[in-house]
Motif scaffolding. Structure first.
Motif, PDB file in Angstrom:
ATOM      1  N   PRO A  80      67.118  -2.110 -63.489  1.00  0.00           N
ATOM      2  CA  PRO A  80      68.058  -3.006 -62.495  1.00  0.00           C
ATOM      3  C   PRO A  80      69.415  -2.391 -63.047  1.00  0.00           C
ATOM      4  O   PRO A  80      69.741  -2.773 -63.600  1.00  0.00           O
ATOM      5  CB  PRO A  80      67.679  -4.835 -62.409  1.00  0.00           C
ATOM      6  CG  PRO A  80      66.831  -4.684 -63.953  1.00  0.00           C
ATOM      7  CD  PRO A  80      66.527  -3.839 -64.344  1.00  0.00           C
ATOM      8  N   HIS A  81      69.961  -2.483 -61.443  1.00  0.00           N
ATOM      9  CA  HIS A  81      71.409  -2.793 -61.807  1.00  0.00           C
ATOM     10  C   HIS A  81      71.664  -3.054 -60.362  1.00  0.00           C
ATOM     11  O   HIS A  81      71.183  -2.821 -59.141  1.00  0.00           O
ATOM     12  CB  HIS A  81      71.842  -1.458 -61.483  1.00  0.00           C
ATOM     13  CG  HIS A  81      71.797  -0.119 -62.751  1.00  0.00           C
ATOM     14  ND1 HIS A  81      72.312  -0.499 -64.162  1.00  0.00           N
ATOM     15  CD2 HIS A  81      71.045   0.928 -62.938  1.00  0.00           C
ATOM     16  CE1 HIS A  81      71.193   0.388 -65.108  1.00  0.00           C
ATOM     17  NE2 HIS A  81      70.690   1.028 -64.544  1.00  0.00           N
ATOM     18  N   GLN A 104      68.223 -11.575 -63.613  1.00  0.00           N
ATOM     19  CA  GLN A 104      67.381 -12.621 -62.259  1.00  0.00           C
ATOM     20  C   GLN A 104      66.719 -11.329 -61.517  1.00  0.00           C
ATOM     21  O   GLN A 104      65.419 -11.759 -60.680  1.00  0.00           O
ATOM     22  CB  GLN A 104      68.100 -13.448 -61.852  1.00  0.00           C
ATOM     23  CG  GLN A 104      68.717 -14.859 -62.287  1.00  0.00           C
ATOM     24  CD  GLN A 104      69.910 -14.974 -61.461  1.00  0.00           C
ATOM     25  OE1 GLN A 104      70.316 -14.233 -60.895  1.00  0.00           O
ATOM     26  NE2 GLN A 104      70.175 -16.000 -61.365  1.00  0.00           N
ATOM     27  N   CYS A 105      66.652 -10.325 -62.249  1.00  0.00           N
ATOM     28  CA  CYS A 105      65.789  -9.675 -61.077  1.00  0.00           C
ATOM     29  C   CYS A 105      64.580  -9.401 -61.980  1.00  0.00           C
ATOM     30  O   CYS A 105      63.707  -9.798 -60.910  1.00  0.00           O
ATOM     31  CB  CYS A 105      66.497  -8.052 -61.138  1.00  0.00           C
ATOM     32  SG  CYS A 105      68.311  -7.481 -61.234  1.00  0.00           S
ATOM     33  N   HIS A 138      60.556  -9.144 -59.932  1.00  0.00           N
ATOM     34  CA  HIS A 138      60.208  -8.058 -59.769  1.00  0.00           C
ATOM     35  C   HIS A 138      59.434  -7.760 -61.630  1.00  0.00           C
ATOM     36  O   HIS A 138      58.765  -6.779 -61.566  1.00  0.00           O
ATOM     37  CB  HIS A 138      61.197  -6.819 -60.503  1.00  0.00           C
ATOM     38  CG  HIS A 138      61.805  -6.580 -58.703  1.00  0.00           C
ATOM     39  ND1 HIS A 138      61.647  -5.982 -57.959  1.00  0.00           N
ATOM     40  CD2 HIS A 138      63.173  -7.048 -58.254  1.00  0.00           C
ATOM     41  CE1 HIS A 138      61.797  -5.493 -56.739  1.00  0.00           C
ATOM     42  NE2 HIS A 138      62.847  -6.743 -57.106  1.00  0.00           N
ATOM     43  N   GLY A 139      58.957  -8.686 -62.332  1.00  0.00           N
ATOM     44  CA  GLY A 139      57.645  -8.459 -63.328  1.00  0.00           C
ATOM     45  C   GLY A 139      58.766  -8.574 -64.069  1.00  0.00           C
ATOM     46  O   GLY A 139      60.449  -8.292 -64.395  1.00  0.00           O
ATOM     47  N   GLU A 140      58.332  -8.424 -65.911  1.00  0.00           N
ATOM     48  CA  GLU A 140      58.754  -8.991 -67.095  1.00  0.00           C
ATOM     49  C   GLU A 140      59.187  -7.475 -67.355  1.00  0.00           C
ATOM     50  O   GLU A 140      58.723  -6.541 -66.744  1.00  0.00           O
ATOM     51  CB  GLU A 140      57.567  -8.909 -68.036  1.00  0.00           C
ATOM     52  CG  GLU A 140      57.041 -10.702 -67.823  1.00  0.00           C
ATOM     53  CD  GLU A 140      58.643 -11.425 -67.709  1.00  0.00           C
ATOM     54  OE1 GLU A 140      59.838 -11.993 -68.426  1.00  0.00           O
ATOM     55  OE2 GLU A 140      58.561 -12.623 -67.113  1.00  0.00           O
ATOM     56  N   HIS A 141      60.152  -7.979 -68.555  1.00  0.00           N
ATOM     57  CA  HIS A 141      61.543  -6.606 -68.329  1.00  0.00           C
ATOM     58  C   HIS A 141      60.678  -4.822 -68.742  1.00  0.00           C
ATOM     59  O   HIS A 141      61.057  -4.331 -68.056  1.00  0.00           O
ATOM     60  CB  HIS A 141      62.086  -6.726 -70.512  1.00  0.00           C
ATOM     61  CG  HIS A 141      63.266  -5.915 -69.972  1.00  0.00           C
ATOM     62  ND1 HIS A 141      63.983  -5.950 -69.203  1.00  0.00           N
ATOM     63  CD2 HIS A 141      63.390  -4.735 -70.923  1.00  0.00           C
ATOM     64  CE1 HIS A 141      64.560  -4.480 -69.405  1.00  0.00           C
ATOM     65  NE2 HIS A 141      65.342  -4.306 -70.674  1.00  0.00           N
TER      66      HIS A 141
END
Ligand code: HEC
Ligand code: HEC
Length: 350
Positions: free
Chosen positions: A131-132, A175-176, A180-183
């Motif tokens: 994510p960005h 926080q994404c 959006h699910g785990e890293h």
């Protein structure tokens, strides 16, 4: 100097440079500092995509404090989408999915223009989405990368003509994952057949988005003609289907067995068939203030006794649903869920 001192200086430098230290730790030193460097737009301020960037819309959008959204996909050269009838489509490494948030100056009049707030990217790396987020300046000339959450004071005219204001919160990139699910396994939430099987005007009149992508050769395999889609929560489908589509799009990413709300056992996806899992006559998992003194998540026929409506209508960060980052209760959705529960036959809960 001893090693220890070097470590201490390193920590100090990281702390002083804000997100900079975290950036290095995540191996993101080469991430562009401005949105323009991604080359996604012919004109960013107008949200006009570059030639190889495809706009799309979802059927049931995530509500975000009355903001408007622009969504786009860019495949890497020669890359194809792996179509899925169910669940998120699969994309090759190098794909960029884009979502821009803006606040219309006047909700009743698109011609009054808007203020661009942030542009979020999910970039496909080898086995996860990175994510960005890029925050637009007030002059609307440039969007710069933000890692720590940013707050933007904004004002607009609402549907009733009144002026509303809000300190908009750009989430920090940690926080994404909450939605959006785990890293390492983060996933797309909206780019799926059930959400994209609708019309969109790509420039020569409305056409079905999936058929359009297929005609452009974007899929690795041709999608079937028969597809299952959500209904528009605020369209003219039957009430029950609209309520379920809203819960699917706005709540199910946390309220499912691997989501952030897994421990509640309250499953709000359209796949849920057991009434208790959906909240009907279900004793709330959370006690105390968070229930508003109401006995069940949903009391059929009685929205005023249902925890679900109480939590959707709350603006208290400890109680409100969905959880932050949204802050303003979604009046139209509260009405939808209220009508849905009111229309259930009041069988009485055991
Ligand atoms: C409150 C939950 C939530 C949070 C937090 C969140 N997202 Fe999303 N996001 C969604 C949902 C739901 C969708 C799909 C529906 C839509 O597009 O409106 C989505 C869609 C997207 C999309 C379009 C691709 C897709 O998944 O369908 C991008 C890109 C995106 N989000 C990026 C981000 C980034 C980057 C962050 C963190 C800065 C973030 N999101 C934080 C819920 C969230
Ligand atoms: C970002 C994640 C997230 C989203 C999105 C979200 N929830 Fe939740 N929800 C939670 C968590 C975590 C809990 C458990 C902790 C608590 O009660 O606050 C919870 C608890 C609840 C409860 C109480 C359940 C019980 O049995 O005690 C209800 C009702 C609820 N949510 C409804 C909703 C609805 C309706 C939506 C969509 C409009 C929604 N939630 C969206 C995370 C989320």
């Amino acid at each position: 100097m001893t090693r220890l001192v070097w470590i201490a200086i390193g920590a100090l430098v990281a702390a002083c440079s804000g997100g900079g230290g975290g950036e290095k730790r995540q191996g993101q030193a080469d991430v562009p500092e401005t949105l323009a460097e991604w080359g996604l737009f012919a004109d960013g301020a107008q949200q006009l995509p570059a030639d190889d960037v495809h706009p799309y819309e979802v059927i049931a959008p995530l509500y975000s404090d009355y903001t408007a959204k622009y969504r786009f996909i860019r495949l890497p050269e020669g890359g194809r989408i792996d179509y899925r009838a169910d669940g998120p489509w699969q994309f090759p490494e190098g794909t960029v999915v884009v979502k821009t948030f803006s606040m219309p100056h006047d909700q009743r009049d698109p011609a009054a223009g808007e203020r661009l707030l942030e542009t979020r990217l999910l970039v496909r790396e080898r086995n996860h989405w990175r994510p960005h987020t890029y925050v637009w300046n007030e002059a609307q000339t440039e969007a710069k990368r933000a890692i720590a959450g940013v707050r933007l004071p904004i004002e607009w005219k609402h549907f009733d003509g009144g002026t509303r204001s809000l300190t908009y919160r750009v989430p920090n990139t940690n926080q994404c994952h909450g939605c959006h699910g785990e890293h390492e396994a983060s996933e797309l939430l909206g780019v799926r057949t059930a959400q994209l099987d609708r019309d969109f005007d790509f420039g020569s009149g409305p056409v079905n988005q999936i058929d359009h992508f297929a005609a452009l050769g974007l899929f690795a395999q041709a999608p079937p003609a028969q597809r299952e889609r959500l209904v528009d929560p605020f369209g003219d489908a039957p009430l029950e289907q609209r309520a379920r589509a809203y819960l699917e799009a706005n709540c199910a990413h946390c309220h499912h067995e691997n989501g952030a709300a897994w421990e509640t056992g309250l499953w709000l996806s359209t796949a849920t068939t057991n009434p208790v899992d959906l909240g009907i006559c279900r004793r709330p998992f959370s006690a105390g203030e968070a229930t508003g003194g109401r006995p069940f998540d949903i009391v059929p026929g009685h929205p005023e006794q249902s925890v679900m409506v109480f939590r959707m209508a709350s603006a208290d960060p400890e109680i409100k649903m969905p959880e932050l980052p949204t802050q303003i209760p979604h009046d139209e959705a509260i009405e939808l869920i209220t009508d849905w529960i009111a229309g259930m036959s009041p069988a009485g809960c055991p």
